[in-house]
Write a protein that holds these residues in place. Structure first.
Motif, PDB file in Angstrom:
ATOM      1  N   ILE A  87      12.050   3.359  -0.290  1.00  0.00           N
ATOM      2  CA  ILE A  87      11.082   4.267  -0.913  1.00  0.00           C
ATOM      3  C   ILE A  87      11.442   5.695  -0.486  1.00  0.00           C
ATOM      4  N   ASN A  88      11.887   6.489  -1.443  1.00  0.00           N
ATOM      5  CA  ASN A  88      12.463   7.806  -1.147  1.00  0.00           C
ATOM      6  C   ASN A  88      11.528   8.811  -0.497  1.00  0.00           C
ATOM      7  N   ASN A  89      10.279   8.847  -0.899  1.00  0.00           N
ATOM      8  CA  ASN A  89       9.380   9.893  -0.398  1.00  0.00           C
ATOM      9  C   ASN A  89       8.507   9.431   0.769  1.00  0.00           C
ATOM     10  N   VAL A  90       9.028   8.488   1.542  1.00  0.00           N
ATOM     11  CA  VAL A  90       8.292   7.947   2.689  1.00  0.00           C
ATOM     12  C   VAL A  90       9.084   8.199   3.959  1.00  0.00           C
ATOM     13  N   GLU A  91       8.369   8.623   4.987  1.00  0.00           N
ATOM     14  CA  GLU A  91       8.978   8.764   6.311  1.00  0.00           C
ATOM     15  C   GLU A  91       8.119   7.981   7.296  1.00  0.00           C
ATOM     16  N   VAL A  92       8.744   7.444   8.327  1.00  0.00           N
ATOM     17  CA  VAL A  92       8.052   6.672   9.351  1.00  0.00           C
ATOM     18  C   VAL A  92       8.196   7.398  10.679  1.00  0.00           C
ATOM     19  N   CYS A  93       7.083   7.604  11.361  1.00  0.00           N
ATOM     20  CA  CYS A  93       7.082   8.300  12.652  1.00  0.00           C
ATOM     21  C   CYS A  93       6.118   7.608  13.603  1.00  0.00           C
ATOM     22  N   GLY A  94       6.410   7.693  14.875  1.00  0.00           N
ATOM     23  CA  GLY A  94       5.453   7.280  15.889  1.00  0.00           C
ATOM     24  C   GLY A  94       4.634   8.486  16.296  1.00  0.00           C
ATOM     25  N   PHE A  95       3.392   8.249  16.750  1.00  0.00           N
ATOM     26  CA  PHE A  95       2.574   9.363  17.231  1.00  0.00           C
ATOM     27  C   PHE A  95       1.575   8.872  18.267  1.00  0.00           C
ATOM     28  N   SER A  96       1.121   9.812  19.089  1.00  0.00           N
ATOM     29  CA  SER A  96       0.112   9.470  20.096  1.00  0.00           C
ATOM     30  C   SER A  96      -0.981  10.535  20.175  1.00  0.00           C
TER      31      SER A  96
ATOM     32  N   LEU B  38       0.822  -1.199   0.000  1.00  0.00           N
ATOM     33  CA  LEU B  38       0.000   0.000   0.000  1.00  0.00           C
ATOM     34  C   LEU B  38       0.865   1.262   0.000  1.00  0.00           C
ATOM     35  N   VAL B  39       1.930   1.267   0.811  1.00  0.00           N
ATOM     36  CA  VAL B  39       2.828   2.424   0.879  1.00  0.00           C
ATOM     37  C   VAL B  39       3.547   2.619  -0.456  1.00  0.00           C
ATOM     38  N   GLN B  40       4.004   1.536  -1.073  1.00  0.00           N
ATOM     39  CA  GLN B  40       4.678   1.659  -2.371  1.00  0.00           C
ATOM     40  C   GLN B  40       3.765   2.291  -3.405  1.00  0.00           C
ATOM     41  N   ARG B  41       2.527   1.848  -3.436  1.00  0.00           N
ATOM     42  CA  ARG B  41       1.586   2.405  -4.413  1.00  0.00           C
ATOM     43  C   ARG B  41       1.222   3.843  -4.076  1.00  0.00           C
ATOM     44  N   ALA B  42       1.057   4.135  -2.786  1.00  0.00           N
ATOM     45  CA  ALA B  42       0.753   5.511  -2.361  1.00  0.00           C
ATOM     46  C   ALA B  42       1.906   6.459  -2.688  1.00  0.00           C
ATOM     47  N   SER B  43       3.123   5.960  -2.616  1.00  0.00           N
ATOM     48  CA  SER B  43       4.286   6.819  -2.886  1.00  0.00           C
ATOM     49  C   SER B  43       4.306   7.310  -4.330  1.00  0.00           C
ATOM     50  N   ARG B  44       3.603   6.621  -5.206  1.00  0.00           N
ATOM     51  CA  ARG B  44       3.493   7.070  -6.598  1.00  0.00           C
ATOM     52  C   ARG B  44       2.362   8.090  -6.786  1.00  0.00           C
ATOM     53  N   LEU B  45       1.436   8.117  -5.845  1.00  0.00           N
ATOM     54  CA  LEU B  45       0.283   9.019  -5.941  1.00  0.00           C
ATOM     55  C   LEU B  45       0.483  10.347  -5.218  1.00  0.00           C
ATOM     56  N   PHE B  46       1.282  10.315  -4.157  1.00  0.00           N
ATOM     57  CA  PHE B  46       1.434  11.491  -3.308  1.00  0.00           C
ATOM     58  C   PHE B  46       2.889  11.956  -3.304  1.00  0.00           C
ATOM     59  N   ASP B  47       3.088  13.236  -3.049  1.00  0.00           N
ATOM     60  CA  ASP B  47       4.441  13.789  -3.015  1.00  0.00           C
ATOM     61  C   ASP B  47       5.241  13.232  -1.836  1.00  0.00           C
ATOM     62  N   HIS B  48       4.562  13.027  -0.730  1.00  0.00           N
ATOM     63  CA  HIS B  48       5.221  12.541   0.484  1.00  0.00           C
ATOM     64  C   HIS B  48       4.223  11.678   1.251  1.00  0.00           C
ATOM     65  N   VAL B  49       4.679  10.553   1.763  1.00  0.00           N
ATOM     66  CA  VAL B  49       3.830   9.655   2.554  1.00  0.00           C
ATOM     67  C   VAL B  49       4.466   9.497   3.925  1.00  0.00           C
ATOM     68  N   ILE B  50       3.675   9.764   4.944  1.00  0.00           N
ATOM     69  CA  ILE B  50       4.129   9.585   6.321  1.00  0.00           C
ATOM     70  C   ILE B  50       3.412   8.363   6.893  1.00  0.00           C
TER      71      ILE B  50
END
Length: 162
Positions: A62-71, A21-33
């Motif tokens: 995947i270059n335009n993807v960042e991973v973060c934790g959040f609460s 899902l993230v790989q496909r989203a990375s082609r649709l959006f400028d940046h995926v978090i």
């Protein structure tokens, strides 16, 4: 204006379905978090830091993807990240009612953020983190469903303590 998507979830653990899902989203959006929710109410198998680290490894190429934790509240987190899209996956019709309710609530809380749904590829549509954990905790081989780093982390868990 760049289109920034937040893909929230517990990711306990991240699966090949999530990765697809993230790989496909990375082609649709400028940046995926990929926003990994602390979500202690779900009593995750892995702590937040472990889930973030596994996702970072699984998504490293995947270059335009960042991973973060959040609460935080999701719409507040998305606003902090200047995101204008919340990305959600729909595996089955049974997911739709709950996801529709979440999307409606998020839109009520912040009208400037849209929810976009993606369906999984046919090869990954049956994979869920819950099933992966169940199989792994009973000694089954999950290597076809998750990144090798996740396999290694699952192998470290002692089922007698769960």
């Amino acid at each position: 204006m760049p289109v920034i998507a937040v893909y929230p979830g517990t990711f306990d653990p991240i699966t090949n379905g999530h990765t697809d899902l993230v790989q496909r989203a990375s082609r649709l959006f400028d940046h995926v978090i990929v926003a990994i929710a602390a979500n202690p109410a779900k009593a995750p198998l892995f702590d937040l830091e472990q889930r973030v680290a596994m996702a970072q490894t699984a998504l490293a190429d995947i270059n335009n993807v960042e991973v973060c934790g959040f609460s935080d509240l999701l719409v507040d987190y998305a606003t902090q990240k200047n995101a204008n899209v919340i990305l959600r996956g729909l595996r089955a019709v049974s997911d739709f009612e709950y996801e529709m309710q979440l999307a409606s609530m998020n839109r009520r809380l912040n009208t400037s953020i849209e929810t976009v749904f993606l369906t999984p590829s046919e090869e990954t549509s049956f994979i869920s983190a819950s099933l992966v954990k169940e199989i792994a905790l009973h000694g089954g081989n999950v290597s076809q469903f998750v990144n090798e780093t996740v396999v290694a982390e699952l192998e470290k868990i002692d089922i007698s303590t769960e």
